[in-house]
Design a protein around this motif. Structure first.
Motif, mmCIF file in Angstrom:
data_model
loop_
_atom_site.group_PDB
_atom_site.id
_atom_site.type_symbol
_atom_site.label_atom_id
_atom_site.label_comp_id
_atom_site.label_asym_id
_atom_site.label_seq_id
_atom_site.Cartn_x
_atom_site.Cartn_y
_atom_site.Cartn_z
ATOM 1 N N UNK A 11 84.392 114.380 -0.374
ATOM 2 C CA UNK A 11 84.847 114.079 0.983
ATOM 3 C C UNK A 11 83.668 113.912 1.942
ATOM 4 N N UNK A 12 82.599 114.680 1.744
ATOM 5 C CA UNK A 12 81.456 114.673 2.654
ATOM 6 C C UNK A 12 80.652 113.382 2.552
ATOM 7 N N UNK A 13 80.485 112.843 1.318
ATOM 8 C CA UNK A 13 79.638 111.670 1.099
ATOM 9 C C UNK A 13 80.075 110.468 1.917
ATOM 10 N N UNK A 14 81.378 110.040 1.901
ATOM 11 C CA UNK A 14 81.757 108.863 2.682
ATOM 12 C C UNK A 14 81.647 109.081 4.189
ATOM 13 N N UNK A 15 81.852 110.329 4.627
ATOM 14 C CA UNK A 15 81.736 110.604 6.074
ATOM 15 C C UNK A 15 80.297 110.417 6.528
ATOM 16 N N UNK A 16 79.358 110.937 5.753
ATOM 17 C CA UNK A 16 77.936 110.856 6.130
ATOM 18 C C UNK A 16 77.437 109.418 6.125
ATOM 19 N N UNK A 17 77.920 108.616 5.191
ATOM 20 C CA UNK A 17 77.462 107.225 5.141
ATOM 21 C C UNK A 17 77.951 106.412 6.333
#
Length: 203
Positions: free
Chosen positions: A148-154
């Motif tokens: 969940x964190x990876x797409x938010x950070x990108x």
């Protein structure tokens, strides 16, 4: 036949004696009697003479001359003293005005100092609050799954994403990087490396 010096001396002495007895002594006696009569009659001869003298212009100027001169001197000194007093009063007024102005400047500076100190306190409080908020954000990213964190950070701006990634734990960072596309992972790795090098140089 010429007269002997002794005869000439005796003639001079007799003329002087005649002058004393016939002229000087009677005048002196008359003046004394006149003064005595004036005094016994209750008149002051000196005051009377002064009154008559003042009626005569020449004598009046002589009698009053000293008084008028001294009065002129005193008036001149008085005028000078009054002028000096006015000058000193003006100087005192000027100094009081300057003192009031300085006091006002000090008060304004004190108020400005208080305002700046208050602003510093507020900014410090905001900074501490931001630190706490950022720590909470980091904890949130550490608690959610890497998927969940990876797409938010990108989707974030690079600066914000790098700030979060540089503060999460190492195992959380590794897990997030695994869930990113290879291009994004390489991009953020390069940014993190540059940020660390910059921190090292600054320290």
């Amino acid at each position: 036949m010429e007269r002997m010096p002794e005869e000439q001396g005796s003639q001079k002495a007799s003329k002087f004696q005649w002058f004393l007895f016939a002229f000087f002594i009677p005048i002196l006696f008359a003046v004394t009697v006149a003064l005595l009569v004036f005094t016994l009659s209750g008149n002051n001869i000196f005051e009377t003479a002064k009154e008559y003298g003042q009626k005569i212009p020449l004598l009046s100027s002589i009698i009053n001359g000293e008084r008028s001169i001294s009065e002129e001197v005193m008036e001149s000194q008085l005028i000078e003293m009054e002028a000096e007093i006015k000058d000193r009063e003006a100087r005192i007024s000027q100094l009081e005005s300057q003192l009031d102005s300085k006091k006002l400047e000090i008060e304004r500076a004190g108020l400005e100092k208080q305002r700046l100190e208050q602003e510093i306190e507020e900014l410090t409080a905001i900074k501490e609050e931001n630190k706490r908020a950022f720590k909470d954000i980091v904890k949130t990213y550490e608690s959610i799954s890497a998927k969940k964190a990876a797409p938010i950070l990108t989707e974030m701006k690079d600066e914000e994403a790098v700030k979060i990634l540089s503060n999460v734990k190492a195992d959380t960072l590794a897990a997030i990087m695994e869930k990113m596309d290879p291009e994004d992972a390489a991009h953020y790795t390069a940014l993190l490396t540059a940020a660390k090098e910059s921190d090292v140089q600054n320290n």
